[in-house]
Enzyme design. Structure first.
Site, PDB file in Angstrom:
ATOM      1  N   ILE B 471      10.566  -1.740 -28.992  1.00 59.85           N
ATOM      2  CA  ILE B 471      10.668  -1.789 -30.452  1.00 59.85           C
ATOM      3  C   ILE B 471       9.373  -2.305 -31.072  1.00 59.85           C
ATOM      4  O   ILE B 471       9.359  -2.810 -32.188  1.00 59.85           O
ATOM      5  CB  ILE B 471      11.877  -2.651 -30.886  1.00 59.85           C
ATOM      6  CG1 ILE B 471      11.730  -4.098 -30.401  1.00 59.85           C
ATOM      7  CG2 ILE B 471      13.175  -2.051 -30.338  1.00 59.85           C
ATOM      8  CD1 ILE B 471      12.820  -5.038 -30.952  1.00 59.85           C
ATOM      9  N   THR B 473       7.434  -4.187 -29.001  1.00 60.79           N
ATOM     10  CA  THR B 473       7.222  -5.370 -28.181  1.00 60.79           C
ATOM     11  C   THR B 473       6.237  -5.142 -27.047  1.00 60.79           C
ATOM     12  O   THR B 473       5.696  -6.093 -26.507  1.00 60.79           O
ATOM     13  CB  THR B 473       8.585  -5.770 -27.594  1.00 60.79           C
ATOM     14  OG1 THR B 473       9.311  -4.563 -27.273  1.00 60.79           O
ATOM     15  CG2 THR B 473       9.403  -6.521 -28.614  1.00 60.79           C
ATOM     16  N   GLU B 695       9.922 -13.785 -29.715  1.00 58.31           N
ATOM     17  CA  GLU B 695      10.450 -14.584 -30.814  1.00 58.31           C
ATOM     18  C   GLU B 695       9.799 -15.944 -30.957  1.00 58.31           C
ATOM     19  O   GLU B 695       9.900 -16.586 -31.999  1.00 58.31           O
ATOM     20  CB  GLU B 695      11.968 -14.771 -30.613  1.00 58.31           C
ATOM     21  CG  GLU B 695      12.700 -13.447 -30.565  1.00 58.31           C
ATOM     22  CD  GLU B 695      14.152 -13.579 -30.148  1.00 58.31           C
ATOM     23  OE1 GLU B 695      15.024 -13.051 -30.835  1.00 58.31           O
ATOM     24  OE2 GLU B 695      14.415 -14.234 -29.121  1.00 58.31           O
TER      25      GLU B 695
END
Lengths: 326, 734, 166
Positions: B471, B473, B695
């Site tokens: 995505i 990443t 994250e």
């Protein structure tokens, strides 16, 4: 978007004929198409005026005439405007993005509609969108709303930057009427306060087309456009101030201030200008100017902050524009 | 050891470092880069499918009540309109991450403003959007919608089991230094640049959907359950996903509606959420009210630690923003209270948004820690260093590798941090107050079951396949690097194929677990292939050196193609998280340092410098990992200064459902970002010794900015985001 | 009527409501231009029309009869990347890739605007030569949102191309 009839006009007469029949002129389209997709605007017909010869920035004696279709980008990049009317170039560059300014036109920008959240939500009552339905910004989330000149019918703000500078510069809007005449309206009188007819943003009558904006002779002095916003770019003003101030021997020789983000129109208060002229700059004077400007200002909850923000921003601008620092 | 592993204990073998190819960790360019920069990478809505109809969702304009009637006649005769679908199988909410079953259906029972009710299908998008606006819906509106978290009659329940140890009240009252503060955060929207999109095709037996999704193995089950098919008859394709950030963890209403329409109409149907609908009917991060109570002894060591949060979600949802997730393990304090309360509100579904829990929990905690440091009068970095517990403060288990101290020191050095004798309002440049601030970063390490297939072809090239997604990443990149390292191949000789549910089920992209979990599956498959190669060469797997397409055993070098002799070797790696997470407290750590300017007149805050130092186990690709950290830091800027999804307290609708008024940071809001990757191997994290990094960069970042604002101008705000109006209100005379 | 897109003529005879963006994506199968918001609020749909960057979502295809449009597909190909495209790959100036074509089209136009001495909001002086400092690049690229947060690398990529061109 509702279906519409599309026509292209190649000259002003053709455009005027079609607009008299109810067609909406479209030039850059950056605001109109946004609103049409949401069916806030639902014209039955569009007249594409992009090929009407209303472009070009031309001197007219001491004045400078900006054609209605001159894009914001072209206007801000024009050498004469950058040199003689920097407040206008700065204001334009403070608005939107390069992409949008490449399409947005001088006339279209004057006519851009409010960003009121409730105007944008077709499920909400809104007197501007649907006269008589009520104002849901009053009592709602109204962080971007007006503190000056609002009415019980509408507390929306005019969202633009360019017109704030034009107000400070005391420019004139040139309008072709439906009957084929030309009339001129000072920018300061072009936008309306909402009163009980907030559906009307400005004084354009049906069938009228803006043909140009005329700048008066270069005012000289120092020009500042200050825009306070939530992010550093690509955001509408919380408060903005256009200032054109000329100093003479330590006193303010002339002053013209206009304010964005505070009202349904670019706000100009000639009492504020008059108060400053002839005075030696001081914080006390600036406070008095703010008192005058904000006399009668009224918050509606989430936008209460705009009153102190306007005061503080005015002080910053006046310090800058009257200071020695170049 | 071959193909499968259940991780019950640390993997200290550290195999990747023993490999010869030398590509693991290298800052290689993404293999998907050229397709992305040329526009040739196709996203879900972009497949040229023959005879594809266009659908637009119609959403509720009340917050609670029933749909009494849908007047199909109001649009049936409009040009191009094919159908109005309001099937009982349509879903009223998106699925939560990992649900694996249909989310709440019954679209006629309205529980929030913006809930999908119907799908209008037409020949063209303009026709469908126009008709969707004209479709008349009759409601019976209930007058008891709960909209405001703070209103008295909102039902509130305690979520999960609170942690209560010792006596926090007493610790606070007897502490040498105590901080008791309440921070708040507003709702956030993930706002991926690609709106949720699906093209559904039905051939009578198989439903094939190009969709923008993060976790296909769950999504297949969710969609199959929703539309009443067997999961074997559903195929999802998501090779490129234009950002997810949690909002595409579960299927969303557009994919189900498109599928139902395709099945009913017998033709392909495309549905793309309007940008407003991404705000109105997918996923919000809950607003939070966080009570923080910190008690420290005279040396600044925490003896009491309290973090209690109130969050919200729709009735029936099991997700509650896990605000205290890092508070569970980050700092000591034998007297502890951690607790989450959940208010049931009629607002769009709350769910995972990038770093659920820590994203908002850490920024509040780190604000409170800064307040404590000020109170004690010590360097906030020193306060953190004094509060690194030896064992998990509640579970009494050891930590796995933890580089918090190293990150604090490395970040401080890189930034040029001067933490001693801090007092606000020390530097003014023209109209601007200048200050610095720091915060700790922490994010729990997650793992998920994952499979991946690796095929070594006779010509010495290889392919990796998994339903795992990329995505943004860098999954394509790092999975290729792992296989290339393990098999001794040039990275360009490894083709990675992802985002097809017919491939073995990977971990999915979520919770930062994608790379460590699916990467481990690739690693295990490669180990199995190495074992088979070793057998062919008559040696043990450990004796085998693979490099540049050659196998070397005891000084004897053979081309892989000669070892393979025309055969191909294929293995599926199968990784399971196992019991390791019960035995170690594993997390990623870091530290933020930032310099902020605050306008003394207007309260505008601008980030001028931003350094982050991070330790997250083995770095699989230094370039993509750095980008992940940067992305998190940008989110931190948004969370600190600009982002809030606002709901009208009377009607319950999103006031600012677009990118003009929901302010994600723009380029000018972001300075040059300085990322330091701290070298680490965490054998308890995964067989790769890697943890997740998607994250970490957001977890605490906004706290550092808030602390810098305080240092700059003396204004301590506790209600994020710190917009100019809030800062200005506390500023003195300019 | 027809538009010249990447040097090729594409006839348009559809619904006048069709935006240039939808015409590119649906009718011409030029899906490199992205729809992120459809309201001029994100910049993912940035293309060049007659050399200038615009949001293709906020203009109608029918308004561009005979005009020349350049999309990301017209800048370079996988085997022959435009220098900006190559620099975005090298500097990792993207993550999910969805805003990327718009960023690159925007950057291309920006370099030309600067060469023509167009000022920006952050320009200290409105007269004189435009020098693209990092802050100038940031302001001029602020019409292109990147939710992944690749801004820092995007600026680095553009700086590299700019310096190479000088």
């Amino acid at each position: 978007m509702k279906p519409f009839e599309y026509n292209r006009a190649n000259d002003l007469d053709h455009a005027a004929r079609l607009t008299s029949d109810g067609a909406r002129p479209i030039a850059g389209g950056t605001n109109l198409l946004d609103l049409m997709k949401l069916e806030i605007e639902t014209p039955d017909a569009l007249v594409d005026i992009n090929r009407v010869p209303l472009g070009g920035i031309e001197p007219d004696g001491d004045e400078l005439r900006i054609g209605a279709l001159v894009t914001n980008s072209a206007c801000a990049a024009d050498e004469r405007i950058r040199r003689d009317y920097p407040v206008l170039a700065r204001a334009i560059l403070a608005g939107a993005t390069f992409q949008l300014r490449n399409k947005a036109t001088t006339a279209g920008n004057l006519c851009q509609r409010t960003r009121c959240y409730y105007f944008y939500n077709t499920e909400m009552p809104c007197n501007k969108r649907e006269p008589g339905s009520g104002c849901s910004a009053i009592g709602g989330f109204n962080r971007i709303h007006a503190v000056l000149g609002a009415s019980d019918a509408c507390i929306a703000t005019y969202p633009g930057d360019m017109a704030v500078a034009l107000c400070a510069l005391n420019a004139t809007v040139e309008i072709a009427t439906a009957e084929g005449h030309t009339r001129s309206v000072p920018v300061r009188a072009f936008h309306r306060l909402p009163d009980d007819a907030p559906e009307r943003d400005n004084v354009l009558e049906p069938g009228e087309v803006i043909t140009a904006v005329v700048l008066p002779a270069p005012p000289g002095g120092k020009h500042v456009y200050r825009k306070v916003r939530d992010r550093s770019s690509y955001a509408f003003a919380l408060v903005s101030i256009a200032a054109v101030v000329r100093m003479d021997g330590g006193a303010i020789a002339s002053a013209a201030l206009a304010f964005g983000g505070l009202a349904h129109k670019p706000w100009h208060d000639e009492r504020v200008d008059a108060l400053l002229v002839g005075e030696v700059p001081s914080d006390a004077l600036f406070d008095k100017a703010a008192d005058l400007l904000l006399d009668g200002a009224q918050g509606h909850g989430t936008n209460d902050f705009k009153i102190p923000m306007a005061r503080r921003t005015l002080k910053a601008v006046l310090r800058e524009v009257t200071g020695d620092a170049e | 050891m071959t193909g499968s592993l259940e991780m019950d204990r640390p993997d200290d073998r550290n195999r990747l470092d023993a490999m010869a190819q030398g590509v693991i960790g290298k800052p290689l360019d993404r293999p998907d880069g050229p397709a992305k920069v040329t526009g040739s990478a196709r996203y879900a809505a972009e497949y040229a499918v023959e005879n594809c109809a266009e659908g637009v969702l119609v959403t509720a304009t009340i917050s609670k009540g029933q749909v009494v009637a849908i007047d199909e006649a109001s649009v049936r005769d409009m040009p191009g309109v094919i159908a109005v679908i309001s099937d009982e199988r349509m879903v009223a909410r998106p699925a939560q991450g990992g649900a694996g079953e249909s989310p709440v259906r019954n679209v006629r029972q309205v529980e929030y403003w913006g809930q999908p009710i119907a799908l209008v299908v037409a020949e063209t998008f303009e026709q469908a959007r126009n008709a969707s606006k004209q479709l008349r819906i009759e409601y019976r509106s209930d007058d008891d919608a709960a909209i405001d978290q703070h209103s008295r009659d909102v039902p509130i329940e305690t979520h999960g089991e609170p942690t209560i140890q010792g006596n926090l009240d007493k610790a606070i009252s007897q502490a040498a230094y105590a901080v008791e503060v309440t921070y708040t955060t507003e709702c956030h929207n993930s706002a991926p640049m690609e709106p949720h999109a699906s093209i559904a095709q039905w051939d009578g037996t198989t439903l094939t959907v190009h969709s923008s999704l993060q976790m296909l193995k769950y999504n297949v089950k969710e969609l199959a359950d929703a539309v009443g098919l067997d999961p074997e008859d559903v195929r999802l394709l998501s090779p490129y996903v234009g950002g997810g950030f949690g909002s595409k963890l579960g299927i969303s209403p557009e994919g189900v509606a498109a599928s139902i329409a395709a099945m009913e109409l017998g033709r392909a149907v495309r549905v793309v959420l309007l940008r407003q609908q991404v705000f109105q009917c997918v996923m919000r991060r809950s607003e939070t009210t966080q009570r923080l109570r910190l008690a420290a002894d005279s040396d600044g060591r925490l003896v009491g630690f309290g973090h209690e949060a109130l969050v919200s979600n729709l009735p029936g949802e099991t997700f509650a923003e896990p605000v205290t997730q890092a508070s569970d393990f980050l700092y000591p304090g034998e007297n502890r209270t951690l607790r989450i309360d959940l208010a049931r509100l009629n607002l769009v579904t709350a769910g995972s948004v990038r770093a659920p829990g820590e994203a908002v929990g850490m920024q509040a905690l780190e604000g409170a820690m800064d307040e404590l440091a000020m109170k004690i009068g010590i360097d906030p970095v020193e306060l953190r260093l004094r509060n690194i517990p030896e064992r998990h403060p509640a579970k009494d288990i050891p930590y796995s590798s933890r580089k918090l101290a190293e990150c604090l020191k490395a970040g401080a050095e890189r930034f040029g941090w001067h933490g001693a004798r801090r007092s606000p309002c020390h530097t003014r440049e023209g109209e601007w107050w200048i200050g610095t601030g720091m915060a700790t970063a922490a994010r729990v390490h997650n793992l998920n079951e994952a499979e991946a297939r690796v095929t070594l072809y006779p010509d010495g090239t290889a392919a990796v396949a998994s339903d795992m997604t990329d995505i943004g990443t860098g999954t394509y990149t790092v999975l290729g690097q792992i296989a290339a390292e393990m098999l001794g191949l040039d990275r360009n000789d490894v083709l990675v194929r992802l985002g097809d549910s017919s491939f073995p089920p990977g971990a999915g992209s979520g919770g930062s677990w994608g790379a460590p979990s699916t990467g481990s599956a690739v690693f295990l498959a490669c180990e199995a292939i190495r074992t088979r190669l070793a057998a062919r060469l008559g040696c043990q797997e450990e004796e085998l050196t693979l490099q540049d397409g050659f196998a070397t055993v005891r000084g004897q070098t053979t081309a892989l193609s000669d070892v393979l002799k025309g055969d191909q070797i294929e293995e599926v790696g199968h990784f399971k998280a196992g019991e390791i997470s019960d035995k170690f407290s594993a997390a990623m750590y870091g530290a933020f340092f930032t310099e902020v300017a605050v306008n003394a007149y207007t309260g505008e805050a601008r980030v001028r410098r931003f350094t982050g130092a991070f330790g997250f186990g083995r770095v699989l690709n230094a370039k993509t990992a750095t980008s992940q950290c940067m992305g998190g830091m940008v989110w931190g800027i948004g969370s600190a200064l600009t982002e809030e999804e606002i709901f009208d307290k009377r009607y319950g609708h999103v006031v600012n459902p677009d990118l003009a008024e929901y302010h994600v940071p723009v380029n000018l809001d972001v300075p040059h970002l300085d990322v330091v990757l701290v070298d680490e191997r965490d054998p308890a994290a995964s067989p790769l010794q890697a943890k997740g990094v998607g994250e970490l960069g957001i977890c605490g970042a906004a706290g550092a900015i808030g602390n810098a604002i305080h240092d700059a101008c003396g204004v301590r705000l506790r209600s994020f985001p710190f917009t100019p109006d809030k800062i200005m209100a506390e500023l003195g005379d300019p | 009527m027809a538009l010249i897109i990447n040097g090729r003529e594409y006839a348009f005879e559809g619904d006048p409501r069709t935006t240039l963006l939808d015409f590119l994506r649906r009718d011409c199968d030029l899906t490199g231009t992205k729809k992120g918001c459809d309201h001029g609020q994100c910049g993912a749909c940035t293309v060049l029309v007659n050399g200038q960057r615009i949001n293709s979502c906020l203009t109608l295809a029918v308004m561009h009869d005979g005009e020349s449009v350049t999309t990301i597909e017209g800048l370079g190909t996988i085997d022959d990347l435009h220098p900006l495209q190559a620099a975005f790959v090298k500097h990792d100036g993207y993550q999910c890739g969805y805003c990327t074509p718009g960023q690159i089209c925007s950057a291309k136009a920006m370099l030309e605007e600067a060469a023509n001495n167009w000022p920006s909001f952050v320009s200290e002086n409105l007269s004189g030569e435009t020098r693209l400092t990092p802050d100038e690049i940031r302001e001029r690229m602020s019409g292109n949102l990147c939710r992944c947060g690749a801004y820092s690398n995007i600026v680095d990529a553009i700086v590299e191309v700019m310096e190479r061109e000088q």
